[in-house]
Design a protein around this motif. Structure first.
Motif, mmCIF file in Angstrom:
data_model
loop_
_atom_site.group_PDB
_atom_site.id
_atom_site.type_symbol
_atom_site.label_atom_id
_atom_site.label_comp_id
_atom_site.label_asym_id
_atom_site.label_seq_id
_atom_site.Cartn_x
_atom_site.Cartn_y
_atom_site.Cartn_z
ATOM 1 N N SER A 75 0.889 -1.196 -0.020
ATOM 2 C CA SER A 75 0.126 -0.092 0.056
ATOM 3 C C SER A 75 1.018 1.256 -0.071
ATOM 4 C CB SER A 75 -0.799 0.039 1.257
ATOM 5 O OG SER A 75 -0.110 0.170 2.499
ATOM 6 N N TRP A 76 2.096 1.174 0.300
ATOM 7 C CA TRP A 76 2.984 2.261 0.683
ATOM 8 C C TRP A 76 3.515 2.595 -0.963
ATOM 9 C CZ3 TRP A 76 7.694 0.424 -0.548
ATOM 10 C CH2 TRP A 76 7.741 -0.864 -0.251
ATOM 11 N N ARG A 81 0.253 1.706 -7.027
ATOM 12 C CA ARG A 81 -1.315 2.142 -7.297
ATOM 13 C C ARG A 81 -1.325 2.605 -8.488
ATOM 14 N NH1 ARG A 81 -3.928 4.631 -2.757
ATOM 15 N NH2 ARG A 81 -2.918 4.245 -0.946
ATOM 16 N N HIS A 84 -2.436 -0.544 -10.422
ATOM 17 C CA HIS A 84 -3.834 -1.021 -10.190
ATOM 18 C C HIS A 84 -4.605 -1.275 -11.030
ATOM 19 C CE1 HIS A 84 -5.142 -3.183 -6.523
ATOM 20 N NE2 HIS A 84 -6.321 -2.813 -6.935
ATOM 21 N N ALA A 102 0.958 -9.229 -0.442
ATOM 22 C CA ALA A 102 1.239 -7.886 0.166
ATOM 23 C C ALA A 102 2.575 -7.782 0.687
ATOM 24 C CB ALA A 102 0.365 -7.606 1.095
ATOM 25 N N ASP A 105 4.050 -5.066 4.491
ATOM 26 C CA ASP A 105 2.741 -4.165 4.512
ATOM 27 C C ASP A 105 2.040 -4.570 5.763
ATOM 28 O OD1 ASP A 105 1.325 -1.869 3.712
ATOM 29 O OD2 ASP A 105 0.358 -2.910 2.100
ATOM 30 N N ASP A 109 -3.454 -1.822 6.455
ATOM 31 C CA ASP A 109 -3.014 -0.890 5.172
ATOM 32 C C ASP A 109 -3.296 -1.763 3.749
ATOM 33 O OD1 ASP A 109 -2.440 0.921 6.922
ATOM 34 O OD2 ASP A 109 -0.328 0.901 6.499
ATOM 35 N N SER A 110 -3.048 -3.000 3.823
ATOM 36 C CA SER A 110 -3.233 -3.774 2.502
ATOM 37 C C SER A 110 -4.763 -3.706 2.151
ATOM 38 C CB SER A 110 -2.464 -5.078 2.561
ATOM 39 O OG SER A 110 -1.308 -5.155 3.185
ATOM 40 N N LYS A 112 -7.100 -1.914 3.303
ATOM 41 C CA LYS A 112 -7.538 -0.677 2.896
ATOM 42 C C LYS A 112 -7.297 -0.334 1.472
ATOM 43 C CE LYS A 112 -6.498 3.604 4.527
ATOM 44 N NZ LYS A 112 -5.884 4.482 5.659
ATOM 45 N N PHE A 113 -5.996 -0.767 1.019
ATOM 46 C CA PHE A 113 -5.699 -0.286 -0.202
ATOM 47 C C PHE A 113 -6.502 -1.010 -1.409
ATOM 48 C CE2 PHE A 113 -2.826 -1.816 -3.753
ATOM 49 C CZ PHE A 113 -2.286 -0.877 -4.136
ATOM 50 N N TRP B 235 -5.864 9.894 -4.924
ATOM 51 C CA TRP B 235 -5.786 9.389 -3.670
ATOM 52 C C TRP B 235 -5.621 10.196 -2.434
ATOM 53 C CZ3 TRP B 235 -2.889 7.300 -7.231
ATOM 54 C CH2 TRP B 235 -1.442 7.274 -7.069
#
Lengths: 180, 659
Positions: A75-76, A81, A84, A102, A105, A109-110, A112-113, B235
């Protein structure tokens, strides 16, 4: 030569060391998008990872018997992103299942991503300490692997998947592997 | 035919650049006026030729001439006119032409102002500029030629990546390049000083305006890029530590150090060899930044197409430029020394601390960016990079820097009075503590680092205000006297106050992002959700078509109680040519906070994924950057830099400057 004089040489020496590294980076035969040939066509490293959603375990054995894509993400990671939407499209268009791992992570967070951007993965494993990543030779996220029916790594893509890689590398490979 | 003319002009520019790098150098060595003057003419000719080449490329894009390979690969006849033009630099080859165009623009500007400079210094500076031009024109002509034809010409082009079709991004590269390439002037001055073996206050006075101008444009360029990322990527993030972003941050950090250390050279004649090294490093980092990503050594989201031949060429160029200048430095810099002495606690000491911290920051970013490469060499993942790495390393470096920013300007040259400076800053300290306490109270002991950031922002901002009021003796002298002082205070002083204040504003914006409120919901028409004291109502969804995309457009109403604050319309745009969907966010700002909406995917059952954020102080991030750049511009307008003044002063400037 006095030490003061040597101090003035220091920037040059540091740069020379850096230049050696840089030249390794473009050495003939090294394509940063490719896996070192050692891993290609070798059996994928075995793993058993806790699953992100559902609480089961995701193992290599689960994937045997079919051609699969494994995508390392976090996610970081920004390129993840960016990548994706491509994964989302792939998961719709391809007959091949897409698994997510993931990498380093936090599970929340994953989750949520994936909740935020959509979940393209059939199942997602959690590689919190990065151990599986090391076994695969992950060099940075995102990274995508194609594993054949016998559990061998057939293809690796470093960095975000793009249409060119899909059209010119992935699709021909899947075709060769007999995926409709 | 026209495009061949451009190609030809670029080849001519290369020949002219070769002359420019040889003749003035020879002239300066032998003290011959003729060759030195020829260098100036060559610099202007080079600019005219490259501008011509660039114009032909723009023409090919505007007229959608798909027989030109570069146009066919990167443009499309349906593209809006604005993006046809900006598409010229939306690809590797075209952006390289823009790069050398800006380089030659600086060269021509240098030639134009050269009358006021010592002729031999000017000649050497122009020669170094010429050499840089030779290197990059060779690079374009041999590995990245945008003037090649396609036969047969395709019926239409591939189009530009939709993500790049945005006004913010369209003008981001020119600003960035104005900054990057502008540092070549400081670099050329540094090399010229090393060749001459002499560096005095006049030198610093010549370098600073060019460096300051580049720094301003780079600041604006980085801010534009980050603002673009904020409103397009959907985002709510605005900085991602991506290699390309880091590439622009590194020269900014070392350039910031350079504009500060050059002050010490100008005023006190100290830190000479360090300043020369910084000038070399700043431009080297610009080069590394522009080219590393294109060489294939690193991969990034922003990466252009790769070509192995290009990578080797780029590295050779880097090695010659950086290695060559550092060798010259190792050889010649030792004789530059002998500067004014100063106590650790002094204005010089504070500027040196600033330099050390900024250089460490640049080194941190450098290591973080190149880590995959080092990783390869040591054989295994040892570092996890991205937010985790940078958050842990960058923040601790910023804290002492921010503390020092407020104190430094209050210290005297040579020997400062730290206690006295701190006493004068008591109000700043009080405000910072108050901000911290209020922050902790409001957030219920919330994110400590963010509260600390806000307190530091208050400290820096108050520091800038206090320093200014000290200068004009506000409240200490009658107001007429303060007014008189305020009017006669040099513009450079105002520039510094503004820039430091801008830094405070940016730091406040960055810190406050930790307090953002985020809602990710699946919403149906008519549904409302609460968002940080507002109510957000989903009213409608419709479709509309743009020039080269079709969009789902949502209608939202933002309410506070029953009062309508705004209507907002985020979109999802689909570009059929590239089969790509991008998000067009809707942002409602009152400067103090943004309400940020992005439309996600439909669930097929009438529901839409909606991402809604309330982001306090986020606009401050860019507002602060604008204030910083403005501060630079104000400082640039100081009468010391004006050409006429400099001519009169140039002969005297070798004396220890004390104005």
């Amino acid at each position: 030569m006095s030490w003061r004089r040597a101090l003035y040489l220091l920037p040059l020496v540091l740069f020379a060391a850096l230049a050696v590294y840089l030249f390794q980076g473009v050495a003939p035969g090294r394509d940063p998008q490719l896996l070192p040939s050692a891993m290609i066509d070798k059996p994928a490293p075995d793993f058993a990872l806790p699953e992100l959603l559902g609480g089961g375990q995701l193992t290599l054995a689960d994937m045997k018997g079919q051609v699969v894509l494994v995508n390392f993400f976090a996610s970081w990671c920004v390129p993840c992103r960016a990548e994706h939407p491509v994964l989302m499209t792939l998961s719709h268009d391809l007959a091949v299942p897409l698994y997510g791992i993931a990498y380093k992570d936090k599970p929340e967070d994953s989750a949520k991503f994936l909740a935020e951007l959509g979940n393209p993965f059939r199942r997602t494993g959690l590689d919190q300490n990065g151990r599986t990543g090391i076994d695969f030779g992950v060099y940075g996220v995102p990274e995508t692997y194609a594993i054949d029916r016998d559990g061998r790594i057939r293809w690796r893509h470093v960095g975000p998947l793009d249409q060119a890689a899909i059209d010119h590398e992935l699709m021909p490979l899947l075709h060769r592997l007999g995926v409709p | 035919m026209i495009i061949e003319l451009g190609h030809f002009a670029l080849i001519l520019a290369l020949l002219v650049a070769i002359l420019q790098s040889v003749l003035p150098l020879y002239g300066a060595q032998r003290n011959l006026a003729g060759p030195m003057a020829a260098g100036r003419m060559a610099a202007i000719a080079q600019f005219v030729l490259i501008a011509l080449a660039f114009a032909t490329l723009v023409h090919a894009y505007v007229t959608s001439d798909f027989s030109v390979a570069n146009v066919a690969e990167n443009s499309h006849s349906d593209k809006p006119m604005l993006y046809k033009v900006t598409g010229v630099w939306g690809n590797h080859e075209g952006s390289m032409v823009l790069w050398v165009l800006i380089l030659s623009l600086y060269g021509a500007a240098l030639a134009w102002f050269a009358d006021a400079m010592p002729p031999r210094l000017a000649a050497r500076v122009l020669a170094v500029q010429g050499m840089i031009g030779v290197g990059f024109l060779l690079f374009i002509l041999f590995t990245s030629n945008p003037f090649l034809r396609l036969d047969p010409a395709p019926a239409d082009g591939n189009g530009l990546n939709p993500v790049l079709q945005d006004p913010g991004l369209a003008f981001h590269p020119p600003f960035l390049y104005l900054g990057y390439v502008g540092f070549s002037v400081a670099f050329a001055f540094a090399i010229a000083a090393l060749i001459e073996g002499r560096l005095d206050a006049a030198w610093a006075r010549w370098v600073r305006p060019w460096t300051l101008a580049s720094w301003c444009t780079l600041t604006v360029g980085i801010a534009m890029g980050s603002w673009w990322a904020y409103y397009t990527l959907g985002w709510g993030g605005w900085w991602f530590w991506d290699p390309v972003e880091n590439a622009s941050l590194m020269p900014w950090l070392s350039g910031t150090a350079l504009i500060h250390s050059a002050i010490v050279v100008e005023r006190r004649g100290a830190l000479k060899s360090w300043t020369v090294l910084l000038a070399i490093l700043t431009f080297s980092l610009s080069l590394v930044g522009t080219f590393l990503v294109r060489s294939g050594v690193l991969t990034s989201v922003h990466a252009f197409a790769l070509d192995p031949a290009r990578g080797v060429f780029i590295l050779l160029l880097l090695v010659i430029a950086i290695g060559g200048s550092l060798s010259l430095y190792a050889w010649r810099a030792p004789r530059l020394e002998a500067g004014g002495l100063f106590a650790p606690v002094s204005r010089e000491g504070a500027l040196l601390l600033n330099n050390l911290i900024l250089a460490s920051c640049a080194a941190t970013v450098f290591i973080g960016t190149l880590y995959p490469l080092f990783l390869d060499a040591v054989g295994g993942p040892k570092l996890s990079v991205g937010f985790p790495f940078f958050d842990r390393t960058f923040a601790p470096l910023m804290v002492p820097l921010l503390i020092a920013v407020a104190i430094g300007p209050l210290l005297a040259w040579k020997r400062g009075d730290l206690l006295g400076a701190l006493q004068r800053l008591w109000a700043g300290f009080a405000v910072a503590i108050a901000v911290a306490l209020i922050g902790l109270y409001v957030t219920g002991g919330g994110p400590v680092l963010a509260v600390l950031g806000l307190a530091l922002a208050a400290w820096v901002g108050m520091g800038a205000i206090i320093e200014w009021s000290e200068r004009v003796a506000l409240f200490r002298a009658p107001w007429q006297e303060s007014w008189r002082r305020a009017r006669t205070l040099p513009r450079a002083a105002y520039g510094m106050s503004l820039a430091h204040f801008g830094l405070a504003v940016t730091v406040a914006g960055i810190s406050a992002s930790a307090f953002a409120v985020e809602r990710i919901e699946l919403m149906h028409i008519g549904q409302s959700i609460p968002l940080a004291g507002y109510t957000l109502r989903f009213d409608s969804i419709g479709k509309h078509d743009g020039e080269n995309y079709s969009a789902d457009s949502a209608g939202f109403t933002l309410l506070r109680g029953d009062h309508v604050v705004a209507t907002m319309a985020p979109e999802r745009r689909f570009f059929p040519l590239q089969q790509q969907t991008i998000s067009k966010t809707a942002i409602r700002t009152d400067i103090l906070a943004d309400v940020y909406l992005a439309l996600g995917d439909p669930d097929g059952k009438g529901g839409w994924a909606v991402r809604a954020y309330w982001k306090p102080l986020t606009p401050f991030i860019w507002l602060g950057a604008i204030i910083m750049a403005l501060g630079g511009a104000v400082s640039l307008s100081d009468r010391r830099w004006r050409v006429g003044v400099a001519v009169r002063r140039a002969p005297k400037a070798a004396l220890p400057a004390g104005d």
